[in-house]
Design a protein around this motif. Structure first.
Motif, mmCIF file in Angstrom:
data_model
loop_
_atom_site.group_PDB
_atom_site.id
_atom_site.type_symbol
_atom_site.label_atom_id
_atom_site.label_comp_id
_atom_site.label_asym_id
_atom_site.label_seq_id
_atom_site.Cartn_x
_atom_site.Cartn_y
_atom_site.Cartn_z
ATOM 1 N N ARG A 83 0.852 -1.189 0.000
ATOM 2 C CA ARG A 83 0.000 0.000 0.000
ATOM 3 C C ARG A 83 0.892 1.246 0.000
ATOM 4 N NH1 ARG A 83 -4.872 -0.803 4.241
ATOM 5 N NH2 ARG A 83 -5.654 0.927 2.967
ATOM 6 N N VAL A 84 0.894 1.938 -1.118
ATOM 7 C CA VAL A 84 1.744 3.115 -1.293
ATOM 8 C C VAL A 84 0.884 4.251 -1.847
ATOM 9 C CG1 VAL A 84 3.792 4.053 -2.415
ATOM 10 C CG2 VAL A 84 3.717 1.635 -1.785
ATOM 11 N N ASP A 85 0.922 5.404 -1.193
ATOM 12 C CA ASP A 85 0.078 6.506 -1.665
ATOM 13 C C ASP A 85 0.709 7.189 -2.881
ATOM 14 O OD1 ASP A 85 2.077 8.170 -0.762
ATOM 15 O OD2 ASP A 85 0.951 8.961 0.942
ATOM 16 N N GLY A 86 -0.052 8.148 -3.449
ATOM 17 C CA GLY A 86 0.367 8.782 -4.695
ATOM 18 C C GLY A 86 1.719 9.465 -4.645
ATOM 19 N N PRO A 87 1.945 10.381 -3.681
ATOM 20 C CA PRO A 87 3.239 11.063 -3.635
ATOM 21 C C PRO A 87 4.415 10.118 -3.473
ATOM 22 C CG PRO A 87 1.623 12.263 -2.338
ATOM 23 C CD PRO A 87 0.981 10.976 -2.739
ATOM 24 N N GLU A 88 4.246 9.036 -2.718
ATOM 25 C CA GLU A 88 5.340 8.074 -2.558
ATOM 26 C C GLU A 88 5.597 7.334 -3.870
ATOM 27 O OE1 GLU A 88 8.383 5.671 -1.334
ATOM 28 O OE2 GLU A 88 7.586 7.527 -0.453
ATOM 29 N N ARG A 89 4.540 7.022 -4.604
ATOM 30 C CA ARG A 89 4.715 6.379 -5.913
ATOM 31 C C ARG A 89 5.525 7.300 -6.838
ATOM 32 N NH1 ARG A 89 0.652 2.394 -7.784
ATOM 33 N NH2 ARG A 89 -0.483 1.642 -5.963
ATOM 34 N N VAL A 90 5.161 8.582 -6.841
ATOM 35 C CA VAL A 90 5.869 9.549 -7.685
ATOM 36 C C VAL A 90 7.323 9.663 -7.238
ATOM 37 C CG1 VAL A 90 5.990 11.972 -8.380
ATOM 38 C CG2 VAL A 90 3.768 10.823 -8.250
ATOM 39 N N ALA A 91 7.558 9.703 -5.928
ATOM 40 C CA ALA A 91 8.923 9.818 -5.406
ATOM 41 C C ALA A 91 9.765 8.615 -5.816
ATOM 42 C CB ALA A 91 8.890 9.953 -3.884
ATOM 43 N N ARG A 92 9.175 7.427 -5.802
ATOM 44 C CA ARG A 92 9.913 6.230 -6.234
ATOM 45 C C ARG A 92 10.350 6.364 -7.688
ATOM 46 N NH1 ARG A 92 7.208 0.691 -3.731
ATOM 47 N NH2 ARG A 92 7.247 1.330 -1.541
ATOM 48 N N PHE A 93 9.443 6.860 -8.527
ATOM 49 C CA PHE A 93 9.789 7.054 -9.928
ATOM 50 C C PHE A 93 10.908 8.080 -10.077
ATOM 51 C CE2 PHE A 93 8.870 10.298 -13.255
ATOM 52 C CZ PHE A 93 9.563 9.677 -14.281
ATOM 53 N N LEU A 94 10.806 9.204 -9.374
ATOM 54 C CA LEU A 94 11.793 10.273 -9.517
ATOM 55 C C LEU A 94 13.187 9.842 -9.060
ATOM 56 C CD1 LEU A 94 9.659 13.340 -8.384
ATOM 57 C CD2 LEU A 94 10.315 12.700 -10.719
ATOM 58 N N LEU A 137 -3.899 13.042 -16.066
ATOM 59 C CA LEU A 137 -4.588 13.535 -14.872
ATOM 60 C C LEU A 137 -4.387 12.599 -13.686
ATOM 61 C CD1 LEU A 137 -7.782 14.824 -16.659
ATOM 62 C CD2 LEU A 137 -6.226 16.222 -15.301
ATOM 63 N N GLU A 138 -4.316 11.306 -13.943
ATOM 64 C CA GLU A 138 -4.064 10.366 -12.845
ATOM 65 C C GLU A 138 -2.666 10.579 -12.275
ATOM 66 O OE1 GLU A 138 -4.061 5.545 -11.886
ATOM 67 O OE2 GLU A 138 -5.071 6.321 -13.683
ATOM 68 N N LEU A 139 -1.684 10.791 -13.140
ATOM 69 C CA LEU A 139 -0.319 11.056 -12.679
ATOM 70 C C LEU A 139 -0.254 12.352 -11.872
ATOM 71 C CD1 LEU A 139 1.749 10.153 -15.863
ATOM 72 C CD2 LEU A 139 1.920 9.028 -13.650
ATOM 73 N N LEU A 140 -0.904 13.386 -12.370
ATOM 74 C CA LEU A 140 -0.879 14.675 -11.677
ATOM 75 C C LEU A 140 -1.614 14.590 -10.343
ATOM 76 C CD1 LEU A 140 -1.589 16.925 -14.791
ATOM 77 C CD2 LEU A 140 0.604 16.658 -13.609
ATOM 78 N N ALA A 141 -2.725 13.869 -10.319
ATOM 79 C CA ALA A 141 -3.477 13.709 -9.075
ATOM 80 C C ALA A 141 -2.658 12.979 -8.025
ATOM 81 C CB ALA A 141 -4.789 12.968 -9.342
ATOM 82 N N ALA A 142 -1.749 12.102 -8.470
ATOM 83 C CA ALA A 142 -0.909 11.350 -7.533
ATOM 84 C C ALA A 142 0.009 12.267 -6.730
ATOM 85 C CB ALA A 142 -0.080 10.319 -8.283
ATOM 86 N N CYS A 143 0.222 13.484 -7.213
ATOM 87 C CA CYS A 143 1.078 14.434 -6.496
ATOM 88 C C CYS A 143 0.340 15.098 -5.330
ATOM 89 C CB CYS A 143 1.586 15.502 -7.459
ATOM 90 S SG CYS A 143 2.686 14.857 -8.740
ATOM 91 N N ALA A 144 -0.964 14.853 -5.222
ATOM 92 C CA ALA A 144 -1.766 15.355 -4.096
ATOM 93 C C ALA A 144 -1.732 16.868 -3.983
ATOM 94 C CB ALA A 144 -1.309 14.702 -2.790
ATOM 95 N N ARG A 145 -1.885 17.552 -5.111
ATOM 96 C CA ARG A 145 -1.977 19.011 -5.125
ATOM 97 C C ARG A 145 -3.303 19.402 -5.771
ATOM 98 N NH1 ARG A 145 1.723 17.826 -2.450
ATOM 99 N NH2 ARG A 145 3.824 18.738 -2.395
ATOM 100 N N PRO A 146 -3.945 20.489 -5.310
ATOM 101 C CA PRO A 146 -5.167 20.946 -5.963
ATOM 102 C C PRO A 146 -4.914 21.207 -7.451
ATOM 103 C CG PRO A 146 -4.831 22.110 -3.895
ATOM 104 C CD PRO A 146 -3.579 21.337 -4.161
ATOM 105 N N LEU A 147 -5.829 20.749 -8.280
ATOM 106 C CA LEU A 147 -5.654 20.818 -9.732
ATOM 107 C C LEU A 147 -6.866 21.518 -10.343
ATOM 108 C CD1 LEU A 147 -3.700 19.798 -11.978
ATOM 109 C CD2 LEU A 147 -5.118 17.749 -12.131
#
Length: 237
Positions: A83-94, A137-147
């Motif tokens: 179980r990994v939330d959106g920002p952590e998923r993005v951080a793993r990629f980066l 939009l799914e990728l951007l939403a994973a950053c947990a910022r208002p869009l």
């Protein structure tokens, strides 16, 4: 949080991100605008001022080009049952080499998203809604910022505004602004900043100051125009 509102301007290639920033900044020399895909290759920022005080920083970002493949790649970084939330998923990629290689442009966008308070997702409303847009939009939403989606080229007869609003609503994005960078609406800026303020209450004061400053600037321009016309009429009389 930084006192100055930081907003990433994001979206697919050639949707008018740089043109939107030029319009909001009153700076036709900002960035580079071209019909060629991928004109913006790096993140570039500017400040919007309200009575000489910085009110917001806006960041132009490269166009997203391969969201479908990137989303699949990020999903593979999570083990089954993990179980990994959106920002952590993005951080793993980066943290992966691919962020400096195959997905370099998308990595620049996602880094700026994580460093910002909110984002404007610029849409070419003439385009059909495609799976690549949903994945963006799914990728951007994973950053947990208002869009906040911004529908561009809305005045074009080929615009598919209703299709886009319906698709965005199905993704939970009900606050949408129409702002045509070719023919900006008279109240377009106010609507954009007002709507953005509803998404990020902590910066409402600065956005309101920007709205009021822009209104005073517009009134001053109208008054200067009236005086110029009056002077010309006196000279002609």
């Amino acid at each position: 949080m930084n006192d100055i509102l930081r907003v990433a301007v994001v979206g697919h290639t050639n949707t008018g991100k740089t043109s939107l920033l030029r319009t909001l900044a009153r700076d036709v020399g900002f960035g580079e605008v071209s019909d060629s895909a991928g004109t913006t290759r790096h993140v570039e920022g500017l400040r919007l001022m309200a009575d000489g005080v910085p009110a917001a920083e806006l960041f132009d970002t490269p166009g997203m080009e391969d969201a479908i493949a990137l989303l699949e790649f990020i999903d593979e970084l999570v083990d089954p049952g993990e179980r990994v939330d959106g920002p952590e998923r993005v951080a793993r990629f980066l943290a992966r080499d691919e962020a400096a290689g195959r997905f370099e442009q998308e990595a620049k966008v996602l880094r700026q998203m994580l460093a910002s308070d909110a984002a404007l997702y610029v849409v070419d409303a003439r385009d059909p809604v495609l799976p690549k847009h949903r994945d963006e939009l799914e990728l951007l939403a994973a950053c947990a910022r208002p869009l906040l989606p911004v529908l561009n080229f809305i005045a074009d007869p080929a615009a598919r505004a209703d299709d886009w609003r319906g698709a965005l609503a199905r993704l939970g994005l009900h606050a949408v602004v129409s702002f045509d960078t070719v023919a900006p609406p008279l109240d377009g800026e106010r609507e954009l900043f007002d709507t953005l303020a509803t998404l990020i209450h902590s910066h409402r004061g600065r956005l309101q100051a920007l709205i009021e400053a822009r209104a005073r600037e517009a009134a001053a321009r109208r008054e200067a125009a009236r005086r110029l016309v009056a002077e010309l009429l006196v000279e002609l009389a």
